[in-house]
Design an enzyme around this catalytic site. Structure first.
Site, PDB file in Angstrom:
ATOM      1  N   TYR A 114     -10.469  14.324  -7.772  1.00  0.00           N
ATOM      2  CA  TYR A 114      -9.535  13.483  -8.515  1.00  0.00           C
ATOM      3  C   TYR A 114      -8.326  14.310  -9.109  1.00  0.00           C
ATOM      4  O   TYR A 114      -7.272  13.922  -8.821  1.00  0.00           O
ATOM      5  CB  TYR A 114     -10.316  12.633  -9.731  1.00  0.00           C
ATOM      6  CG  TYR A 114      -9.124  11.728 -10.252  1.00  0.00           C
ATOM      7  CD1 TYR A 114      -8.552  10.831  -9.827  1.00  0.00           C
ATOM      8  CD2 TYR A 114      -9.030  12.341 -11.789  1.00  0.00           C
ATOM      9  CE1 TYR A 114      -7.566   9.996 -10.695  1.00  0.00           C
ATOM     10  CE2 TYR A 114      -8.165  11.428 -12.514  1.00  0.00           C
ATOM     11  CZ  TYR A 114      -7.581  10.409 -12.126  1.00  0.00           C
ATOM     12  OH  TYR A 114      -6.531   9.799 -13.000  1.00  0.00           O
ATOM     13  N   ASP A 150       0.690  -1.044  -0.178  1.00  0.00           N
ATOM     14  CA  ASP A 150       0.025  -0.122  -0.018  1.00  0.00           C
ATOM     15  C   ASP A 150       0.907   1.362   0.104  1.00  0.00           C
ATOM     16  O   ASP A 150       1.631   1.584   0.750  1.00  0.00           O
ATOM     17  CB  ASP A 150      -0.755   0.084   1.466  1.00  0.00           C
ATOM     18  CG  ASP A 150      -1.851   1.122   1.431  1.00  0.00           C
ATOM     19  OD1 ASP A 150      -1.719   2.282   0.630  1.00  0.00           O
ATOM     20  OD2 ASP A 150      -2.702   1.077   2.317  1.00  0.00           O
TER      21      ASP A 150
HETATM   22  N1  LIG Z   1      -7.744   5.425 -16.282  1.00  0.00           N
HETATM   23  C1  LIG Z   1      -7.867   6.510 -16.850  1.00  0.00           C
HETATM   24  O1  LIG Z   1      -8.695   6.876 -17.800  1.00  0.00           O
HETATM   25  C2  LIG Z   1      -6.685   7.496 -16.774  1.00  0.00           C
HETATM   26  C3  LIG Z   1      -6.541   8.726 -17.372  1.00  0.00           C
HETATM   27  C4  LIG Z   1      -5.475   9.535 -17.162  1.00  0.00           C
HETATM   28  C5  LIG Z   1      -4.415   9.214 -16.210  1.00  0.00           C
HETATM   29  N2  LIG Z   1      -4.540   8.100 -15.579  1.00  0.00           N
HETATM   30  C6  LIG Z   1      -3.581   7.755 -14.735  1.00  0.00           C
HETATM   31  O2  LIG Z   1      -2.828   6.451 -15.197  1.00  0.00           O
HETATM   32  C7  LIG Z   1      -2.182   5.668 -14.135  1.00  0.00           C
HETATM   33  C8  LIG Z   1      -2.873   4.482 -14.291  1.00  0.00           C
HETATM   34  O3  LIG Z   1      -4.427   4.279 -14.293  1.00  0.00           O
HETATM   35  P1  LIG Z   1      -4.872   3.036 -14.490  1.00  0.00           P
HETATM   36  O4  LIG Z   1      -6.160   3.228 -15.193  1.00  0.00           O
HETATM   37  O5  LIG Z   1      -4.005   1.771 -14.975  1.00  0.00           O
HETATM   38  O6  LIG Z   1      -5.414   2.578 -12.936  1.00  0.00           O
HETATM   39  P2  LIG Z   1      -6.518   1.411 -12.433  1.00  0.00           P
HETATM   40  O7  LIG Z   1      -6.758   0.379 -13.390  1.00  0.00           O
HETATM   41  O8  LIG Z   1      -7.423   1.895 -11.486  1.00  0.00           O
HETATM   42  O9  LIG Z   1      -5.171   0.789 -11.416  1.00  0.00           O
HETATM   43  C9  LIG Z   1      -4.795   1.274 -10.329  1.00  0.00           C
HETATM   44  C10 LIG Z   1      -4.247   0.129  -9.395  1.00  0.00           C
HETATM   45  O10 LIG Z   1      -3.697   0.826  -8.294  1.00  0.00           O
HETATM   46  C11 LIG Z   1      -3.923   0.246  -7.320  1.00  0.00           C
HETATM   47  N3  LIG Z   1      -4.151   0.977  -5.980  1.00  0.00           N
HETATM   48  C12 LIG Z   1      -4.971   1.681  -5.404  1.00  0.00           C
HETATM   49  N4  LIG Z   1      -4.735   2.347  -4.219  1.00  0.00           N
HETATM   50  C13 LIG Z   1      -3.423   1.737  -3.959  1.00  0.00           C
HETATM   51  C14 LIG Z   1      -2.434   1.859  -2.936  1.00  0.00           C
HETATM   52  N5  LIG Z   1      -2.761   2.608  -1.833  1.00  0.00           N
HETATM   53  N6  LIG Z   1      -1.319   0.910  -2.889  1.00  0.00           N
HETATM   54  C15 LIG Z   1      -0.936   0.600  -4.199  1.00  0.00           C
HETATM   55  N7  LIG Z   1      -1.891   0.310  -5.075  1.00  0.00           N
HETATM   56  C16 LIG Z   1      -3.030   1.042  -5.048  1.00  0.00           C
HETATM   57  C17 LIG Z   1      -5.609  -0.315  -7.648  1.00  0.00           C
HETATM   58  O11 LIG Z   1      -5.942  -1.221  -6.658  1.00  0.00           O
HETATM   59  P3  LIG Z   1      -7.715  -1.336  -6.328  1.00  0.00           P
HETATM   60  O12 LIG Z   1      -8.401  -1.384  -7.745  1.00  0.00           O
HETATM   61  O13 LIG Z   1      -7.807  -2.378  -5.611  1.00  0.00           O
HETATM   62  O14 LIG Z   1      -7.964   0.130  -5.817  1.00  0.00           O
HETATM   63  C18 LIG Z   1      -5.330  -0.441  -8.973  1.00  0.00           C
HETATM   64  O15 LIG Z   1      -4.991  -2.157  -9.066  1.00  0.00           O
HETATM   65  C19 LIG Z   1      -2.865   6.417 -12.911  1.00  0.00           C
HETATM   66  O16 LIG Z   1      -1.800   7.309 -12.366  1.00  0.00           O
HETATM   67  C20 LIG Z   1      -3.955   7.286 -13.227  1.00  0.00           C
HETATM   68  O17 LIG Z   1      -4.152   8.341 -12.408  1.00  0.00           O
HETATM   69  C21 LIG Z   1      -5.666   7.094 -15.631  1.00  0.00           C
END
Ligand SMILES: NC(=O)c1ccc[n+]([C@@H]2O[C@H](COP(=O)([O-])OP(=O)(O)OC[C@H]3O[C@@H](n4cnc5c(N)ncnc54)[C@H](OP(=O)(O)O)[C@@H]3O)[C@@H](O)[C@H]2O)c1
Length: 295
Positions: free
Chosen positions: A126, A37
C-alpha cells in the site's frame, strides 16, 4: 465560478468533500466507481471534457493495507497508474490536481513527526503504491498539491472508529495494539482543509504547489485511540465492553509491517495556507456525536 471534480466520492473523504461542497454552494461533480475508474484514461478524459473542471480532487485510492499485499497489481494500478493518468490529463487540460497521500510512505523509524522533506521508505505494498503515485504525479504535473494524511476516520465509510463501536457491542474485551503511534485525522476536517486549498488556488497563489502534511494534532497509539472512542461514545450509549486491552504488534500478527511512529508535522500547511489542524480528540468527539446521534 470554480468547478470541482471530486473523484472517489463514495469513500470517507470523498463523501465529506461532496457534503461540504453541497452545503457551501460549490459547483462540483462527484464521481466514483463504476462510473469513473481512474485507471482508465479515456473515462477520465471524457469526464474532463464533459464537465470542464477548474480543479480536480483525487480522493480515490486502493486503501486496504492488508489486502494490498495479496493484490499488488490492483493497488499499484489505482494508487500509482491512476494518479499518473490524472496528472497527464490535468497537464493536457491545464487543471490543477489535489491528490491525497499517506503517512505510510514513511517507515516510522524517525522517532519524531515527519516533515514533507523527509526521505520516504514505505514498508508494504500500500505504502509503496502510494509513494509511486506521488512521485509519478510530481514528475508529470507542476500544478499539484499532494496532501499526506494519517489514520483517517469519518461518519461515512469503513474505519477504525466504526469497527471499535461495533466490537464494543459484541465483546467484553477488545485487544488493540499499543506500540504503533500516529495521529487520527477526521475526514470532515481534511475535507475542510482541501476546500481551503481550493480557495487559495482560486486566488492563484503562485508558489504553493507541492507536498503538504495534514493530520489531527497530537500523537496517540491505536490503543489510546480506542480508549478515547469508548470514553466519548459512552456518553451516548452503553457497551458490552468492559476493557480495552493493550497488546503489542507482535501479539497481533498481520501480513504487513506498519510504521511504528508515523505522526506528520503540519507546520508547512499552516504557514502556506493558514490551515490549523484541530487536536485529534476534539474532532473525534464531534464525529462520534455525529455517528451516534444520526437518525
Ligand atoms: N483510510 C485511512 O486511514 C487513510 C490514511 C492515510 C491516507 N489515506 C488516503 O486518504 C485518501 C482517502 O482515503 P479514504 O479513507 O477516504 O478512502 P476510501 O474510503 O477507501 O475511499 C476510496 C474510494 O475510492 C474508490 N476507488 C477505488 N478504486 C478506484 C478507481 N480505480 N477509480 C475511482 N475510484 C476508485 C473506492 O471505491 P471502492 O470502495 O469500490 O473500492 C472508494 O469509494 C486516499 O488517498 C488514502 O490513500 C487514507
Amino acid at each position: 465560478m470554480m468547478k470541482l471534480l471530486i473523484i472517489g466520492s463514495k469513500g470517507q473523504l470523498g463523501w465529506e468533500l461532496s457534503r461540504q461542497c453541497k452545503r457551501s454552494g460549490f459547483l462540483y461533480l462527484a464521481v466514483d466507481l463504476p462510473q469513473l475508474d481512474i485507471t482508465d484514461q479515456s473515462q477520465v478524459e471524457n469526464a474532463f471534457v464533459d464537465f470542464k473542471p477548474s480543479v480536480v480532487i483525487n480522493a480515490s485510492a486502493y486503501t486496504n493495507v492488508d489486502k494490498a499485499e495479496v493484490e499488488p497489481m490492483s493497488a499499484f494500478s489505482v494508487n500509482s497508474t491512476g494518479p499518473a493518468n490524472l496528472a497527464r490529463l490535468c497537464g493536457k487540460y491545464k487543471i490543477p490536481l489535489i491528490h491525497i497521500s499517506t503517512d505510510y510512505v514513511f517507515n516510522g523509524t524517525k522517532g519524531e513527526s515527519y516533515l514533507e522533506t523527509d526521505p520516504v521508505s514505505p514498508l508494504g505494498i500500500y505504502g509503496k503504491s502510494k509513494e509511486e503515485g506521488e512521485s509519478k504525479l510530481r514528475s508529470i504535473l507542476k500544478e499539484h498539491i499532494i496532501l499526506r494524511t494519517s489514520w483517517l476516520y469519518g461518519v461515512h465509510g469503513h474505519n477504525f472508529v466504526k469497527t471499535m463501536l461495533g466490537l464494543g457491542n459484541e465483546k467484553k474485551i477488545v485487544k488493540v495494539v499499543s506500540d504503533q503511534y500516529g495521529s487520527p485525522t477526521c475526514a470532515a476536517d481534511l475535507a475542510e482543509a482541501v476546500l481551503t486549498i481550493v480557495g487559495s488556488i482560486r486566488n492563484s497563489l503562485e508558489n504553493s504547489w507541492g507536498t503538504y502534511h495534514y493530520c489531527g494534532q497530537g500523537v496517540t497509539t491505536w490503543h489510546g485511540f480506542a480508549k478515547a472512542i469508548f470514553e466519548i461514545a459512552s456518553q451516548y450509549t452503553s457497551f458490552k465492553l468492559t476493557h480495552v486491552k493493550a497488546i503489542t504488534t507482535a501479539e497481533f500478527p498481520t501480513n504487513v509491517k506498519r510504521p511504528p511512529f508515523s505522526a506528520l508535522e503540519c507546520n508547512l500547511i499552516k504557514k502556506s495556507f493558514g490551515i490549523n489542524p484541530k487536536p485529534w480528540k476534539e474532532s473525534l468527539e464531534t464525529t462520534i456525536e455525529r455517528i451516534l446521534t444520526a437518525s
